[in-house]
Motif scaffolding. Sequence first.
Motif, mmCIF file in Angstrom:
data_model
loop_
_atom_site.group_PDB
_atom_site.id
_atom_site.type_symbol
_atom_site.label_atom_id
_atom_site.label_comp_id
_atom_site.label_asym_id
_atom_site.label_seq_id
_atom_site.Cartn_x
_atom_site.Cartn_y
_atom_site.Cartn_z
ATOM 1 N N ARG A 1 20.302 4.700 54.068
ATOM 2 C CA ARG A 1 19.734 3.341 53.908
ATOM 3 C C ARG A 1 19.509 2.762 55.292
ATOM 4 O O ARG A 1 20.455 2.636 56.066
ATOM 5 N N ASP B 1 20.477 0.398 38.099
ATOM 6 C CA ASP B 1 19.041 0.221 38.331
ATOM 7 C C ASP B 1 18.276 1.470 37.926
ATOM 8 O O ASP B 1 18.814 2.364 37.272
ATOM 9 N N ALA C 1 21.371 6.277 40.680
ATOM 10 C CA ALA C 1 19.977 6.502 40.284
ATOM 11 C C ALA C 1 19.746 7.936 39.834
ATOM 12 O O ALA C 1 18.758 8.214 39.152
ATOM 13 N N SER D 1 12.878 -1.277 47.773
ATOM 14 C CA SER D 1 13.234 0.134 47.575
ATOM 15 C C SER D 1 13.045 0.518 46.106
ATOM 16 O O SER D 1 12.501 1.583 45.781
ATOM 17 N N ALA E 1 23.114 12.664 43.199
ATOM 18 C CA ALA E 1 24.141 11.635 43.471
ATOM 19 C C ALA E 1 23.542 10.259 43.738
ATOM 20 O O ALA E 1 24.209 9.385 44.304
ATOM 21 N N GLY E 2 22.272 10.049 43.338
ATOM 22 C CA GLY E 2 21.680 8.711 43.497
ATOM 23 C C GLY E 2 21.213 8.472 44.921
ATOM 24 O O GLY E 2 20.997 9.397 45.699
ATOM 25 N N GLN E 3 21.056 7.205 45.255
ATOM 26 C CA GLN E 3 20.610 6.823 46.599
ATOM 27 C C GLN E 3 21.484 7.476 47.661
ATOM 28 O O GLN E 3 22.720 7.435 47.564
ATOM 29 N N ASP E 4 20.856 8.042 48.689
ATOM 30 C CA ASP E 4 21.609 8.589 49.823
ATOM 31 C C ASP E 4 22.181 7.416 50.606
ATOM 32 O O ASP E 4 21.440 6.661 51.251
ATOM 33 N N LEU E 5 23.491 7.261 50.521
ATOM 34 C CA LEU E 5 24.136 6.091 51.125
ATOM 35 C C LEU E 5 24.185 6.195 52.645
ATOM 36 O O LEU E 5 24.473 5.213 53.324
ATOM 37 N N LYS E 6 23.885 7.397 53.170
ATOM 38 C CA LYS E 6 23.855 7.562 54.629
ATOM 39 C C LYS E 6 22.442 7.353 55.162
ATOM 40 O O LYS E 6 22.205 7.436 56.355
ATOM 41 N N ARG F 1 25.681 22.282 43.200
ATOM 42 C CA ARG F 1 26.655 21.886 42.171
ATOM 43 C C ARG F 1 26.386 20.528 41.541
ATOM 44 O O ARG F 1 27.102 20.112 40.632
HETATM 45 O O1 T3D Z 1 17.639 1.430 47.657
HETATM 46 C C1 T3D Z 1 18.796 1.235 47.240
HETATM 47 O O2 T3D Z 1 19.783 1.494 47.907
HETATM 48 C C2 T3D Z 1 18.958 0.727 45.839
HETATM 49 C C3 T3D Z 1 19.096 1.826 44.887
HETATM 50 C C4 T3D Z 1 20.314 2.294 44.527
HETATM 51 C C5 T3D Z 1 20.435 3.420 43.571
HETATM 52 C C6 T3D Z 1 21.756 4.113 43.602
HETATM 53 O O3 T3D Z 1 21.733 5.292 43.246
HETATM 54 S S1 T3D Z 1 23.178 3.309 44.069
HETATM 55 C C7 T3D Z 1 24.440 4.566 43.813
HETATM 56 C C8 T3D Z 1 24.525 5.548 44.963
HETATM 57 N N1 T3D Z 1 25.343 6.685 44.656
HETATM 58 C C9 T3D Z 1 26.687 6.630 44.678
HETATM 59 O O4 T3D Z 1 27.275 5.613 44.906
HETATM 60 C C10 T3D Z 1 27.415 7.931 44.438
HETATM 61 C C11 T3D Z 1 28.222 8.307 45.680
HETATM 62 N N2 T3D Z 1 28.843 9.605 45.503
HETATM 63 C C12 T3D Z 1 29.958 9.772 44.782
HETATM 64 O O5 T3D Z 1 30.502 8.860 44.185
HETATM 65 C C13 T3D Z 1 30.538 11.160 44.752
HETATM 66 O O6 T3D Z 1 30.043 11.887 45.837
HETATM 67 C C14 T3D Z 1 30.202 11.931 43.456
HETATM 68 C C15 T3D Z 1 30.992 11.321 42.297
HETATM 69 C C16 T3D Z 1 28.713 11.914 43.150
HETATM 70 C C17 T3D Z 1 30.652 13.401 43.618
HETATM 71 O O7 T3D Z 1 31.993 13.433 44.049
HETATM 72 P P1 T3D Z 1 32.597 14.812 44.629
HETATM 73 O O8 T3D Z 1 34.040 14.552 44.904
HETATM 74 O O9 T3D Z 1 32.252 15.904 43.693
HETATM 75 O O10 T3D Z 1 31.794 15.111 45.980
HETATM 76 P P2 T3D Z 1 31.965 14.378 47.388
HETATM 77 O O11 T3D Z 1 32.997 15.104 48.194
HETATM 78 O O12 T3D Z 1 32.147 12.924 47.210
HETATM 79 O O13 T3D Z 1 30.503 14.618 48.043
HETATM 80 C C18 T3D Z 1 30.121 15.865 48.617
HETATM 81 C C19 T3D Z 1 29.203 15.572 49.775
HETATM 82 O O14 T3D Z 1 28.045 14.911 49.312
HETATM 83 C C20 T3D Z 1 29.872 14.654 50.792
HETATM 84 O O15 T3D Z 1 29.363 14.989 52.071
HETATM 85 P P3 T3D Z 1 30.275 15.729 53.158
HETATM 86 O O16 T3D Z 1 31.493 14.894 53.340
HETATM 87 O O17 T3D Z 1 30.600 17.068 52.537
HETATM 88 O O18 T3D Z 1 29.431 15.826 54.381
HETATM 89 C C21 T3D Z 1 29.336 13.305 50.405
HETATM 90 O O19 T3D Z 1 29.351 12.372 51.452
HETATM 91 C C22 T3D Z 1 27.916 13.670 50.004
HETATM 92 N N3 T3D Z 1 27.379 12.665 49.075
HETATM 93 C C23 T3D Z 1 27.690 12.459 47.794
HETATM 94 N N4 T3D Z 1 27.018 11.449 47.300
HETATM 95 C C24 T3D Z 1 26.249 10.978 48.300
HETATM 96 C C25 T3D Z 1 26.468 11.761 49.440
HETATM 97 N N5 T3D Z 1 25.856 11.531 50.596
HETATM 98 C C26 T3D Z 1 24.998 10.487 50.633
HETATM 99 N N6 T3D Z 1 24.738 9.709 49.580
HETATM 100 C C27 T3D Z 1 25.319 9.915 48.403
HETATM 101 N N7 T3D Z 1 25.003 9.144 47.329
#
Ligand code: T3D
Length: 266
Positions: free
Chosen positions: A72, A148, A117, A87, A65-70, A61
């Motif tokens: 790092r 970034d 990202a 990185s 979602a960018g960098q895997d926050l789990k 779907r």
């Molecule tokens: O190296 C560096 O670190 C520097 C580079 C940085 C680059 C970047 O990309 S920084 C930005 C990182 N990304 C984010 O901050 C986005 C985080 N995610 C969200 O805000 C939301 O998940 C979304 C808006 C993308 C989607 O929301 P929604 O409500 O549709 O889904 P959800 O329930 O939040 O997520 C579903 C699953 O995906 C959930 O896992 P679970 O609970 O079912 O086991 C969630 O934790 C997982 N997930 C979503 N985004 C990420 C992720 N897991 C790890 N990393 C993520 N970025």
Amino acid sequence: MAYETVLIEDAQGVGVRTITLNRPQALNAFNETLKDELIDALKAAARDKGVRCLVVTGAGRAFCAGQDLKDRTDSADGAGPGSFSASLRDKYNPMIMTIRTMEKPVIAAVNGVAAGAGCSLALACDLRVVADKATFIQAFVKIGLVPDSGATFLLPRLVGLGKAFELAVTGDPLDAGSALTLGLANSVVPGEALLTATMDLATRLAQAPTRAIGLTKRAMNRALLVDLASALDYEADMQEIAGRGPDFAEGVSAFMEKRQPRFTGQ
Ligand code: T3D
């Protein structure tokens, strides 16, 4: 190279390759494996003369979602998260540069949310075909980071400085319809029609004069950074190269003979 987190599919005989980010359980967030594999897959597509248009999309779907926050990892000295600049320089920046410098068209088929990202990845592609339920999120500010992976460069150029700044500092999602109005999306289609619509466009572009398209991309990349006189001069150089290629001769012959051209992409 066998991949764990990306799928590669070549459409038989049409010169279109699709790279699918394949970590749907994490909304295709970038862990280290995905970053490495995507860079490798992009470079392979760039090298392969048989690939005349590249499509990037996501499984499930989300687009990405960018960098895997789990994922790092903490630095070895226990002083907190590992180097962000390393990185970016080692992984994200090569990914973005490979797309921007690849002399063939790259289409993002944005099937769902493109955040952080993942949004930058979509912005780096040459064209964006977007599913009606997809959203673009400059998620960085929500976690105290700066846009970034090219977002500070590409987003203002696509949507204008004021809107880009608003999106960056609010982190509010931009829906598909608004993305189309702003020119960030090239087209918006129902989700179930996304891959068909993308393949129609990709197949058309893969039959076009690839060399001329590559030179067009090179000239437009450069024109973003230089004055008009330099851009005019560079266009003349690019045209010299394109005009000496077989696709120009074929294009003119086809015009004279009132038939469709058969471009080889050379
Ligand atoms: O190296 C560096 O670190 C520097 C580079 C940085 C680059 C970047 O990309 S920084 C930005 C990182 N990304 C984010 O901050 C986005 C985080 N995610 C969200 O805000 C939301 O998940 C979304 C808006 C993308 C989607 O929301 P929604 O409500 O549709 O889904 P959800 O329930 O939040 O997520 C579903 C699953 O995906 C959930 O896992 P679970 O609970 O079912 O086991 C969630 O934790 C997982 N997930 C979503 N985004 C990420 C992720 N897991 C790890 N990393 C993520 N970025």
